[in-house]
Enzyme design. Structure first.
Site, short mmCIF file in Angstrom:
data_model
loop_
_atom_site.label_atom_id
_atom_site.label_comp_id
_atom_site.label_asym_id
_atom_site.label_seq_id
_atom_site.Cartn_x
_atom_site.Cartn_y
_atom_site.Cartn_z
N SER A 145 0.90 -1.27 0.21
CA SER A 145 0.03 0.03 0.01
C SER A 145 0.82 1.30 0.03
CB SER A 145 -0.92 -0.04 1.41
OG SER A 145 -1.62 1.22 1.27
N TYR A 159 -2.85 -0.86 9.92
CA TYR A 159 -2.66 -1.14 8.42
C TYR A 159 -1.38 -0.63 7.80
CZ TYR A 159 -3.98 -0.80 3.69
OH TYR A 159 -4.13 -1.02 1.96
N ALA A 160 -0.97 0.55 8.29
CA ALA A 160 0.35 0.94 7.66
C ALA A 160 1.41 0.08 8.08
CB ALA A 160 0.70 2.42 8.04
N ALA A 161 1.70 -0.29 9.47
CA ALA A 161 2.83 -1.19 9.87
C ALA A 161 2.59 -2.51 9.08
CB ALA A 161 2.42 -1.32 11.17
N SER A 162 1.39 -3.20 8.95
CA SER A 162 1.22 -4.28 8.19
C SER A 162 1.68 -4.26 6.82
CB SER A 162 -0.12 -4.75 8.12
OG SER A 162 -0.94 -4.07 7.41
N LYS A 163 1.69 -3.12 6.06
CA LYS A 163 1.82 -3.14 4.81
C LYS A 163 3.15 -2.49 4.66
CE LYS A 163 -1.89 -4.13 2.84
NZ LYS A 163 -2.40 -5.25 1.75
#
Length: 246
Positions: A145, A159-163
């Site tokens: 992302s 979400y940002a950490a996962s992506k």
């Protein structure tokens, strides 16, 4: 090199590709495009009903599975390899969008986002490696992302950490699996799928001032899967309408 590689509609002729998240969104568009380009496709998703519809449409194989269950993924990938007579490409398009401030997100919700977006990706690639390394020009493409490149939107910490983890994982795999397997990520901005519901008006910082159509991301994935990107590995390609340079 494949004799059909430069012909329109033949860029993936003879390729055997596993596509996750294939029941809808970017995964579904990618599976359709790949089938049109001559690939045989094995489709993974936890949405059994819609997955079967796509598989029937594309004359592919459907393997319903929870990607966070590593044993189930290993089994599904093995079945996919048997159906395809091998695997020389993987597209990881499965993922979830999650919104919540760090001060409010529970550890349970945090783990769910990481488990699906990052660990699920790892499970699929890890299970596919025994087949990928047998091929001279195998590929892995994972949807990350723009939020993983520039995590500047409040409420998207998990979400940002996962992506961001997906980007780092893919770079590490690119180094580990070279030279036989090329591993890259595509980093979209908002795409016109159900995942964008509630965010569709937030395109003010996008240079192109619009959401992407899923096929636009699928074409980017096609480039990174085809021989046209034969000298590209370890890349995180922003396909985000100009979001991440702001």
């Amino acid at each position: 090199m494949n004799d059909h590689a430069d012909q329109p509609g033949k860029r993936l002729q003879g390729r055997r590709i596993v596509v996750t998240g294939a029941a809808g969104g970017i995964g579904r568009s990618t599976a359709r495009l790949f089938a049109q380009e001559g690939a045989s496709v094995a489709l993974l998703d936890r949405d059994k009903e819609n997955l079967q519809v796509v598989a029937e449409e594309l004359a592919g194989w459907a393997f319903p599975v929870d990607l966070t269950d590593d044993e189930a993924v290993t089994g599904a990938v093995g079945e996919a390899a048997a159906a395809l007579s091998g695997i020389d490409g993987v597209v990881n398009a499965a993922g979830i969008m999650f919104q919540g401030l760090a001060s409010e997100v529970s550890s349970k919700d945090w783990r769910r986002v990481i488990d699906i977006n990052l660990t699920g990706t790892y499970n699929v690639v890890s299970a596919s490696i025994p087949w990928l390394v047998q091929e001279p020009s195998a590929t892995v493409v994972t949807i990350a992302s723009a939020a993983g490149l520039l995590p500047n939107a409040p409420g998207l910490t998990a979400y940002a950490a996962s992506k961001g983890g997906v980007v780092a994982l893919s770079k590490a795999l690119a180094a580990e699996l070279a030279p036989k397997v090329r591993v890259n990520t595509v980093c979209p901005g908002m795409v016109d799928t159900a995942m964008a519901d509630g965010f569709r008006a937030n395109v003010g910082n996008y240079a192109l001032n619009r959401l992407a159509d899923p096929i636009e991301i699928a074409r980017t994935i096609l480039f990174l899967t085809s021989h046209e990107s034969s000298y590209v590995t370890g890349a995180a390609l922003a396909a985000d309408g100009g979001r991440s340079f702001h």
